[in-house]
Design a protein around this motif. Structure first.
Motif, PDB file in Angstrom:
ATOM      1  N   GLU A   1       0.843  -1.199   0.000  1.00 29.57           N
ATOM      2  CA  GLU A   1       0.000   0.000   0.000  1.00 29.57           C
ATOM      3  C   GLU A   1       0.880   1.251   0.000  1.00 29.57           C
ATOM      4  O   GLU A   1       2.014   1.228   0.452  1.00 29.57           O
ATOM      5  CB  GLU A   1      -0.892   0.025   1.244  1.00 29.57           C
ATOM      6  N   ILE A   2       0.334   2.335  -0.494  1.00 26.63           N
ATOM      7  CA  ILE A   2       1.022   3.619  -0.468  1.00 26.63           C
ATOM      8  C   ILE A   2       0.524   4.386   0.743  1.00 26.63           C
ATOM      9  O   ILE A   2      -0.683   4.530   0.956  1.00 26.63           O
ATOM     10  CB  ILE A   2       0.750   4.419  -1.759  1.00 26.63           C
ATOM     11  N   VAL A   3       1.459   4.861   1.572  1.00 29.70           N
ATOM     12  CA  VAL A   3       1.108   5.665   2.743  1.00 29.70           C
ATOM     13  C   VAL A   3       1.442   7.108   2.410  1.00 29.70           C
ATOM     14  O   VAL A   3       2.593   7.449   2.157  1.00 29.70           O
ATOM     15  CB  VAL A   3       1.881   5.203   3.997  1.00 29.70           C
ATOM     16  N   ASN A   4       0.417   7.956   2.402  1.00 25.95           N
ATOM     17  CA  ASN A   4       0.576   9.357   2.043  1.00 25.95           C
ATOM     18  C   ASN A   4       0.217  10.208   3.256  1.00 25.95           C
ATOM     19  O   ASN A   4      -0.934  10.251   3.674  1.00 25.95           O
ATOM     20  CB  ASN A   4      -0.336   9.685   0.856  1.00 25.95           C
ATOM     21  N   ILE A   5       1.206  10.886   3.827  1.00 31.06           N
ATOM     22  CA  ILE A   5       0.964  11.807   4.932  1.00 31.06           C
ATOM     23  C   ILE A   5       0.931  13.200   4.309  1.00 31.06           C
ATOM     24  O   ILE A   5       1.975  13.756   3.942  1.00 31.06           O
ATOM     25  CB  ILE A   5       2.049  11.693   6.011  1.00 31.06           C
ATOM     26  N   THR A   6      -0.250  13.759   4.171  1.00 39.16           N
ATOM     27  CA  THR A   6      -0.460  15.015   3.463  1.00 39.16           C
ATOM     28  C   THR A   6       0.473  16.107   3.974  1.00 39.16           C
ATOM     29  O   THR A   6       0.580  16.339   5.167  1.00 39.16           O
ATOM     30  CB  THR A   6      -1.927  15.467   3.623  1.00 39.16           C
ATOM     31  N   GLY A   7       1.160  16.757   3.048  1.00 37.86           N
ATOM     32  CA  GLY A   7       2.055  17.849   3.384  1.00 37.86           C
ATOM     33  C   GLY A   7       3.406  17.407   3.908  1.00 37.86           C
ATOM     34  O   GLY A   7       4.248  18.231   4.240  1.00 37.86           O
TER      35      GLY A   7
END
Length: 155
Positions: free
Chosen positions: A40-46
């Motif tokens: 999975e791709i983990v995207n922590i905004t900013g």
């Protein structure tokens, strides 16, 4: 900054104890690692995007000989800094203000008295610092004199 320093900074900023902050930081890292391991791709905004990328097999060239070399397929970890992080790191945007003094019930009253003593001790040290600079200038010619004597002893 090491992980221990990060945990202490998070504890001060959020107003929780080091043990709780340590569990939160460790838990965050564990969740990111587990999800990336699943693919999975983990995207922590900013902040950043963490992903597991599969690279196919390909033909490459050996730069020394020019011969073609087969490169096997492989899986790599990829971390991409996002716009918010880049802006702060490059100075385009202001960094967030950190709370460096955590309110503790009994600790501030005890720390206030030693802090005043430390300020009183610092004042004489500052006065002594200019006095040290003047002898340092006198010490430099003495070193040159010693250097001149050293070759004479060798002869």
């Amino acid at each position: 900054m090491k992980k221990r320093d990060l945990i202490q900074a998070v504890a001060l900023h959020t107003g929780v104890d080091n043990k709780t902050a340590g569990k939160v930081v460790e838990g965050t890292i564990d969740v990111i690692l587990a999800n990336v391991a699943k693919g999975e791709i983990v995207n922590i905004t900013g902040f950043a995007k963490f992903a597991k990328i599969k690279r196919p097999a390909r033909m490459a060239r050996n730069p020394a000989t020019g011969a073609q070399v087969r490169v096997k397929a492989k899986t790599v970890a990829k971390i991409t800094a996002l716009k918010g992080f880049k802006d702060i790191a490059l100075g385009v945007a202001a960094a967030p203000k950190l709370n460096t003094t955590a309110p503790k019930p009994a600790a501030p009253a005890k720390k206030a008295a030693p802090a005043k003593k430390a300020v009183a001790k610092k004042a004489p040290v500052k006065k002594a610092a200019p006095a040290k600079k003047a002898p340092a200038k006198k010490a430099a010619p003495a070193k040159k004199a010693v250097a001149k004597k050293a070759p004479a002893k060798k002869r």
